[in-house]
Design an enzyme around this catalytic site. Structure first.
Site, PDB file in Angstrom:
ATOM      1  N   CYS A   1       0.816  -1.207   0.000  1.00 54.53           N
ATOM      2  CA  CYS A   1       0.000   0.000   0.000  1.00 54.53           C
ATOM      3  C   CYS A   1       0.850   1.256   0.000  1.00 54.53           C
ATOM      4  O   CYS A   1       0.318   2.368  -0.057  1.00 54.53           O
ATOM      5  CB  CYS A   1      -0.913   0.010   1.211  1.00 54.53           C
ATOM      6  SG  CYS A   1      -2.011  -1.401   1.255  1.00 54.53           S
TER       7      CYS A   1
ATOM      8  N   CYS B   1      -3.514   8.058   6.089  1.00 52.48           N
ATOM      9  CA  CYS B   1      -2.215   8.148   6.746  1.00 52.48           C
ATOM     10  C   CYS B   1      -2.377   8.436   8.234  1.00 52.48           C
ATOM     11  O   CYS B   1      -1.639   7.925   9.072  1.00 52.48           O
ATOM     12  CB  CYS B   1      -1.355   9.257   6.127  1.00 52.48           C
ATOM     13  SG  CYS B   1      -0.852   8.912   4.450  1.00 52.48           S
TER      14      CYS B   1
END
Ligand SMILES: Cc1ncc(COP(=O)(O)O)c(C=O)c1O
Ligand SMILES: Cc1ncc(COP(=O)(O)O)c(C=O)c1O
Lengths: 395, 142, 395, 142
Positions: D33, D102
């Site tokens: 990812c 994030c």
């Protein structure tokens, strides 16, 4: 060089000085690709596009997120019709309603869509080029997916009652696409008030550059892409953005919005003088289009017993640019489908000339052109074997 | 778009006008198609002494008429009947493809006027024995 | 402002001075609509387009009548695929062969065409990004209507053996479309010799303006319009022509053809120095793309154990513009489909940076960028929890 | 694209590095990812005395890690366990929508390190009773 009289502003317009100045920043200075958000140059381009989108959105009372840039009015028209038709492909909806006086970008797209099973109803217009709202209502069926009607006609300048059309479309739950290429800058466009779902725009008709246009797509409207690929225009229209052109388009829109009312008023007054001048100086003429519901810059007459191309060639010799029918069809041989739809016979339609005035046109220009036209028409009529309506219709 | 010669004949067409007591008159074309040509002939001793034309049409229609009249003026009727559209196009230095039909019309207008003369005088013109005036209803524009 | 290093010339290029100068004549001077052949201004625009068409045709050894102007590479790709597919609609041909490393303008169009019954075979590539000619031959069936293969890849720069591909296509009587957007100006294109039937071009990759491109369509190829409407481009692509952009495109092509060999030689030499510089100064890097059959301006490496966006942000702080993957996908989160197709694992693909040099790039620039990259990669690797391949693959 | 605060924490990340003999270590994310975060905690008397991070990832991943470490440094473990991704986003002045994950990763990295501490010490941390380390195989990137 002697003075030039550019009176074909419906074909295209001179690019405005301010527009060029704005564009020039985006050639060798801010030349980044707007998709490249991770460096300075790319971000500057992206900001420019975002800013342009806001300007265009405000002008038609839309949300920024509802504006997409295209390569011009034709692409927008194609996208609206094919995009909606293909999004309904195999969904039971296959009917489009449009008019007999649309631009070819709409008409030829409808024809093309027939091969995918789309059926089209072409609404009639009256002798002024106006559609009949009752006929529109009656044409709507459960299969109707889209109504596509132009705001103002490019040849005869007739302005349709878009707000009422929008209400009918809304009532029946049918999408409304409006080709506003000629209306931009000349008529107030308010996609909310007028219940418009899709709207085609083009920059080069209002002092912007050629090869750039836009489309308003109301939030929630289901439409397929016409151009697939990269994620530009929020995934709806691929291709590296013509940043300089987009910026120029927005600048032209900004200028148009600035003195909108004064501009329209000035043009309308000049137009009316022009129309009176022709009527009073040249016998056997017919004003095409609506006497009042017409674009403020459009002067379209048929001059009986003479043919349009000859007039244009003689006008050109005096530095006057005009058009017979739409720019796309001058040089072609069939008389304009728009004029025929208003009921003109072929012979008369062949003798039609459109003058479309611009910002730079003066009253003196108009007097000169009227006198020139008087001379040209007299001269050609002298040469013509047709001297009256009987000649025109007898075999 | 047009050659110098076309523009010259369009701007300064030769032999424009009508003619009283013409010996032969021919009109072809159709307002529907956007061009009509009418040709008047004054014929003396089998020679075309004078010719006039009137044209409703585009620049190349006017130029083609003008050129055609120039090409047959002073010629014998047997020469005139052989005028082809190709000769008109060539004399004009060419026509755009979509405009070639104008030269065809000019050829037909000349033939039609000669036929009219033949009919009126009972003469037989070689090449026009089987001439039939075109019926407008059959015309498909260009 | 400190010095800038623009090394993203595959995303877009600075518009050349000579191109801007040429374009400027067509804004407020020769602004006529090229469809208006009956007056001076219109004729000037038409001549400009005719002249541009000739320049572009000559550059790829085509006939002028085989060149059509579009709004860019994406439109051309869409037109080629949709145009050919829809022309074969209901004719029993429904198969397209392409590769896994095409631009999204091709890949997403193929996906879209599935809903119209089109089937697509996506050819594999080897670790250098090269297709296998045997696999191509085997993929051809009696239903195959089109092979679409890019001349050179935008991300890794790999150049395909187009002439051999053209021979295979010709032998099997299948049309060949080539996306030459990146190859224009870098690789010799000869549509005759290379048996190409359709070719996509874009101006902004070789010093021309954004939002304009072209398509070569071999005489006789059956293709539907993508944009219907007016009779522009000999009835094949409607819309008022972006004259200024077309003129700019042609000027860029003219400049590219002038010192083609010297230009390619210079770039190749710089590119090789760049590649050596990276290899010799930074450990644990992988060159993406073919070592020799690659675009003369392309330097694409994967830097193990670090992620691309961080590198780009740090490069930007030093005024260096580069890209991770193609411009369209930077900012997106998935690693490049091209890098994955060459067999890179996701983790490594995430750490890939493309530099594409340009005319203005110097040896000193390259030394500076290599040293900057060395510092950046060291810094990010210090921060990274991944220090070796084991870390990369262990869960 | 990024706020000033994000760029500041990206350029000058706080608490970068690894830690020997950490009391708790947590690693989340996955190279597939494109981001992995590892957080090291030094805990004394239920208080986070020191914290370090290592991150493989984009600008916002690095900035989120840096900000998360700042937000928990000196806090009690009970305060730290309540760190949300929202708090990280807010402290950073916002993140682009595609980058919000994030901050989620940063929250998870902190929780994972605290869970490791809890496991090693046998303590129960309120809010982590049912904590289950995420299995990479289940991860769909963003
Ligand atoms: C290989 C390739 N094809 C197509 C395109 C699309 O071209 P444009 O940006 O002009 O639409 C690009 C560039 O983005 C490209 O690199
Ligand atoms: C009403 C109308 N629609 C569409 C178009 C097409 O716009 P463009 O030339 O920008 O493709 C025009 C102009 O030619 C127009 O007048």
């Amino acid at each position: 060089m002697s003075k030039k009289f550019y009176l074909d502003n419906a074909a295209t317009t001179r690019v405005k000085k301010e527009v060029i100045d704005e564009m020039l920043k985006y050639f060798d200075e801010k030349y980044g690709n707007p998709s490249s958000q991770l460096y300075e140059l790319g971000r500057r381009s992206k900001e420019a596009i975002d800013n342009a989108r806001k300007i265009v959105a405000d002008f038609i009372n839309a949300d920024e997120k509802e504006i997409y840039f295209t390569a011009g009015g034709s692409e927008s028209d194609n996208w609206a019709l094919k995009g909606v038709a293909f999004a309904n492909f195999n969904k039971g909806k296959n009917h489009i309603i449009t008019t007999k006086i649309e631009h070819h970008a709409v008409l030829h797209t409808c024809e093309y869509l027939e091969k995918f099973g789309v059926k089209t109803t072409y609404l009639d217009v009256d002798k002024y080029g106006m559609i009949d709202l009752e006929q529109l209502k009656e044409a709507i069926t459960p299969e109707t997916m889209l109504i596509s009607i132009m705001f103002a006609n490019n040849e005869i300048g007739t302005i349709q009652p878009i707000e009422q059309i929008g209400e009918i479309a809304k009532e029946h739950g049918v999408l409304l696409h409006v080709d506003a290429v000629q209306a931009m800058g000349a008529v107030k466009i308010d996609v909310k008030k007028q219940h418009i779902d899709l709207l085609s725009m083009s920059a080069h008709k209002l002092g912007g550059p050629k090869g750039i246009g836009g489309m308003f797509i109301r939030k929630g409207v289901k439409i397929d892409n016409l151009i697939h690929g990269g994620g530009q225009e929020r995934g709806k229209r691929a291709g590296t953005e013509g940043v300089q052109n987009i910026v120029g388009f927005a600048k032209a829109v900004e200028l148009a919005s600035k003195d909108f009312d004064a501009h329209v008023k000035k043009l309308t007054s000049l137009r009316n003088k022009f129309i009176e001048g022709i009527k009073n100086n040249i016998p056997d003429v017919i004003l095409n289009g609506h006497p009042t519901m017409r674009l403020p810059n459009n002067v379209n007459f048929s001059y009986k017993y003479v043919e349009g191309e000859s007039i244009l060639l003689l006008l050109d010799m005096d530095g006057i640019s005009a058009s017979s029918g739409s720019a796309c069809t001058s040089g072609s041989l069939d008389p304009s489908h728009v004029l025929l739809a208003t009921g003109l016979d072929h012979g008369t339609a062949h003798g039609s000339i459109r003058f479309t005035i611009g910002e730079e046109t003066t009253e003196e220009d108009i007097s000169f052109v009227v006198q020139t036209m008087k001379g040209i028409v007299e001269r050609l009529r002298m040469m013509s074997p047709i001297k009256n309506d009987e000649d025109l219709y007898k075999k | 778009m047009y050659t110098e010669a076309v523009m010259d004949h369009f701007r300064n067409p030769r032999n424009v006008g009508s003619m009283e007591n013409a010996d032969g008159v021919g009109q072809v074309g159709n307002p529907k198609c956007g061009d009509i040509m009418k040709i008047y002939l004054k014929i003396n001793d089998e020679t075309i002494e004078d010719v006039k034309f009137e044209t409703f049409g585009c620049g190349s229609a006017i130029a083609s008429s003008s050129m055609a009249t120039e090409l047959i003026k002073g010629k014998s009727i047997n020469e005139a009947v052989e005028l082809t559209n190709k000769a008109v196009v060539e004399a004009l230095g060419g026509l755009p493809p979509v405009k070639v039909h104008c030269s065809v019309l000019a050829e037909q207008a000349v033939k039609s006027a000669l036929f009219d003369y033949a009919q009126k005088t009972g003469k037989v013109i070689k090449g026009l024995e089987n001439y039939e005036p075109i019926d407008d209803d059959d015309i498909h524009c260009h």
